[in-house]
Design an enzyme around this catalytic site. Sequence first.
Site, PDB file in Angstrom:
ATOM      1  N   PHE A 101       0.836  -1.197   0.000  1.00 45.45           N
ATOM      2  CA  PHE A 101       0.000   0.000   0.000  1.00 45.45           C
ATOM      3  C   PHE A 101       0.870   1.245   0.000  1.00 45.45           C
ATOM      4  CE2 PHE A 101       0.885  -0.967   4.415  1.00 45.45           C
ATOM      5  CZ  PHE A 101       1.117   0.274   5.000  1.00 45.45           C
ATOM      6  N   CYS A 102       0.239   2.378  -0.360  1.00 44.97           N
ATOM      7  CA  CYS A 102       0.911   3.676  -0.352  1.00 44.97           C
ATOM      8  C   CYS A 102      -0.159   4.748  -0.176  1.00 44.97           C
ATOM      9  CB  CYS A 102       1.716   3.886  -1.631  1.00 44.97           C
ATOM     10  SG  CYS A 102       0.710   3.817  -3.138  1.00 44.97           S
ATOM     11  N   THR A 103       0.207   6.007  -0.343  1.00 45.40           N
ATOM     12  CA  THR A 103      -0.718   7.103  -0.051  1.00 45.40           C
ATOM     13  C   THR A 103      -1.944   7.087  -0.958  1.00 45.40           C
ATOM     14  OG1 THR A 103       1.151   8.457   0.651  1.00 45.40           O
ATOM     15  CG2 THR A 103      -0.925   9.595   0.243  1.00 45.40           C
TER      16      THR A 103
END
Length: 310
Positions: free
Chosen positions: A183-185
């Site tokens: 996951f990331c922003t």
Amino acid sequence: MTTLSAPSQPVRVAALYRFARLDAFEALRAPLAAFCCGRGIKGTLLLAHEGINGTVAGSDEAIAALIEQIEAIDGLSGLEVKYSSAAAMPFHRMRVRLKREIVTMGVETIDPAASAGTYVEAGDWNALISQADTIVIDTRNDYEVSIGSFKGAVDPATASFREFPAWVEAHRTDLEGRKVAMFCTGGIRCEKATAYVKSLGFEDVFHLKGGILKYLEEVPAEQSLWQGECFVFDERVSVSHGLAVGNGELCRACRHPLMESDLVSPKYAVGVSCPHCFEARSDEDRKRYAERQRQVELAQARGRGPHIGS
């Protein structure tokens, strides 16, 4: 594409990206810049052969018009967009930049448009990352992770996304035989990260669709596995559940996000230093930053608005 909802604050913020082959991306720069500037939109758009990425802010009408304009470009329909609001314009200027990559990994043979991992909707994310055979990896940089992440997530402690491939190579045995959830922003970094991990021969590779921002928007706080706040790359600094503006502040000396514990440190001085950069800066640096902060405060006192970026 995400549907616009009624705003509760005056400025609409749109974080957007799309991996797509853009052979003539250079020609898009001038018209996009003129379109945004003509409508009072500020922020940054990045263009490269692999697609578009950016975060921009403006009125509801201006942002809706921009999304429609970008969607009309060949290859960019189906744009991934996350909307939020801000009480005031969170950017100082509008920039449209040409890049080698829209998110820099340094592995140019990777094609996320053709080989990314499996999307996982925000509502299904908890079930995936709670499974015993799933390894959850935060693909963001260390300063972003420092103010919040998912419970039990692995932090690669990277200073930049360019370090991520080397981290994966060093931890390949940890990934073998497991589901890999990243996951990331906003979804762009983890989408490219999944393409890279799949190129190494791993099959059970997943990423959070819409990123942390979509998760915080859709998953109620009482059901959430998110801990802390999410760093964002604008003057809001951080957001929390419901995409409400968080408690984070920014050190103007090193750009590191700061939380309440940092603000009471004896090493913190507004615009001058914080616990994350105090040892790395000289007294001469701090004198220079102090003068800059003085000019900022003078500009604000005279009613001229922000000095930085003016």
